[in-house]
Scaffold this active site. Structure first.
Site, PDB file in Angstrom:
ATOM      1  N   ALA A 168       0.645  -1.184   0.028  1.00 20.20           N
ATOM      2  CA  ALA A 168       0.009  -0.045   0.034  1.00 20.20           C
ATOM      3  C   ALA A 168       0.869   1.388   0.094  1.00 20.20           C
ATOM      4  CB  ALA A 168      -0.902   0.046   1.366  1.00 20.20           C
ATOM      5  N   ASP A 169       1.917   1.289   0.632  1.00 19.90           N
ATOM      6  CA  ASP A 169       2.870   2.325   0.587  1.00 19.90           C
ATOM      7  C   ASP A 169       3.402   2.430  -0.554  1.00 19.90           C
ATOM      8  OD1 ASP A 169       3.037   3.743   3.454  1.00 19.90           O
ATOM      9  OD2 ASP A 169       3.594   1.642   3.694  1.00 19.90           O
ATOM     10  N   GLY A 170       3.831   1.654  -1.319  1.00 19.06           N
ATOM     11  CA  GLY A 170       4.418   1.599  -2.599  1.00 19.06           C
ATOM     12  C   GLY A 170       3.412   2.219  -3.610  1.00 19.06           C
ATOM     13  N   ALA A 173       2.846   5.622  -3.064  1.00 22.64           N
ATOM     14  CA  ALA A 173       4.164   6.731  -3.394  1.00 22.64           C
ATOM     15  C   ALA A 173       4.175   7.088  -4.733  1.00 22.64           C
ATOM     16  CB  ALA A 173       5.420   6.074  -3.046  1.00 22.64           C
TER      17      ALA A 173
END
Length: 396
Positions: A168-170, A173
């Protein structure tokens, strides 16, 4: 033109923590932006996250690349004044604190834009800047849970499954980098900056496809299906004779037909249900049986060669060790070697994509904590004596 980077001249202040916001800044830095990483004197938590060698965080070497790193305590008035001076000449500020934190530090957008009306403030949080969950701690794991991703991932008779990495962070980003560039394009037209409000729960929700529309129109809640798909079959992972795994996809009808001819069962192609992917998926058990049986009698090399000759879609299930040796990744130069002053030559992913005339590059790996304090603060007119005094106060 090849000597000029596409984002050269763009200044980005990365005041975000951990992964989504900082990775967005890394992407911009890879294509020439001057990224100034502002960390608390203790350091970004990513420096200490995951594996390390000789006390040096390995994740940081990738995440901190192409950034000039300074330390600054934003909770102190002196730190806030210095941050405003940095933001005065910046195009973008990226922050990931809970909503209201920047305002409490007198660094909210209304304050920052007084001196820099064209500033883009990208705010990356778990749940966004408003709503009942805005003040909850927000991490990628929570987004993977709440987005519906975990619910549909895993075996049908098993529990929901989280990814073993920052998915999810990727995704957030990537979305943040796109949002920033979109806001900069708007500034070209209006001359005004604006706020980017990026909730980590939303980009991953978007890439999960038409689930809201399907539920709205048909009342269907997607279930876990393991490595199978509800949209086509055969689609699974299969074990080869030599103990490896391969995956095949039959999203296109002609590919599905080629697979069945290859494995010696062209009779399935004439079945009425075979003509539609969702109907094929209802017969996944029997299709997997014949495909899996054929694959199990051959080595991975034999399977891949046969699929390629038949024009069918197959890929090996790779570990990172396999990726490092793969000729396609080598041809694309997807993995590069960077000289690091702490660790020597280290390998990491290359930039995200190739531009023919203004390519990005990795100029250096993640720096030491505060490595560029004198350089960056010197540009603001702060001398060494003043920096030593600020350090003694815990400001830098």
């Amino acid at each position: 033109m090849r000597d000029r980077k596409p984002l050269e001249g763009l200044r980005v202040i990365d005041a975000a923590n951990l992964f989504a916001g900082p990775l967005a800044a890394t992407i911009l830095g890879d294509f020439g932006a001057d990224v100034i990483k502002v960390e608390h004197p203790r350091g970004d938590p990513a420096r200490y996250h995951g594996y390390s060698k000789d006390g040096v965080g390995l994740w940081w070497k990738f995440l901190g690349r192409n950034k000039r790193c300074v330390t600054l305590n934003l909770s102190k008035p002196e730190g806030q004044k210095i941050f405003k001076r940095l933001a005065r000449d910046a195009d973008v500020v990226i922050e990931s604190f809970r909503p209201g934190t920047f305002e409490r530090w007198n660094l909210g957008y209304e304050e920052l834009k007084k001196e820099n009306p064209g500033l883009i403030l990208a705010r990356v949080t778990g749940f966004g800047q408003f709503g009942p969950y805005k003040n909850r701690p927000g991490f990628g794991t929570l987004a993977e849970s709440m987005s519906g991703f975990a619910y549909v991932t895993g075996q049908p008779d098993g529990p929901p499954t989280l990814p073993p990495f920052g998915l999810a962070d990727g995704i957030a980003a990537l979305a943040t980098a796109v949002a920033i560039l979109t806001a900069l394009r708007a500034r070209d037209v209006t001359g005004e900056g604006q706020v980017v409000d990026l909730a980590i729960i939303e980009p991953i929700f978007t890439i999960l496809g038409p689930q809201p529309t399907v539920y709205d129109q048909l009342g269907i809640v997607q279930k876990r299906s393991g490595n199978r798909s509800v949209n086509n079959a055969p689609r699974n992972i299969y074990k080869t004779k030599d103990g490896h795994w391969v995956a095949i996809s039959t999203s296109a009808q002609n590919i599905a037909e080629r697979v069945m001819r290859l494995v010696g069962h062209p009779e399935y192609i004439d079945e009425p249900w075979f003509q539609k992917g969702s109907e094929r998926a209802k017969h996944a058990d029997e299709l997997d049986e014949v495909v899996g049986s054929w694959i199990s009698e051959r080595t991975r090399e034999e399977v891949i060669k046969a699929f390629e000759e038949a024009g069918a879609a197959v890929a090996p299930i790779y570990s990172i060790a396999d990726i490092m040796q793969d000729p396609q990744y080598k041809a694309l130069q997807s993995i590069i070697t960077v000289d690091d002053p702490e660790l020597g030559p280290i390998k990491m992913q290359n930039v995200l994509f190739r531009l023919s005339e203004t390519p990005g590059d990795v100029r250096w790996s993640g720096p030491r904590l505060g490595e560029h304090n004198e350089e960056v603060y010197g540009e603001l007119g702060l001398g060494r004596d003043e920096l030593e005094e600020l350090s003694g106060k815990g400001v830098v």
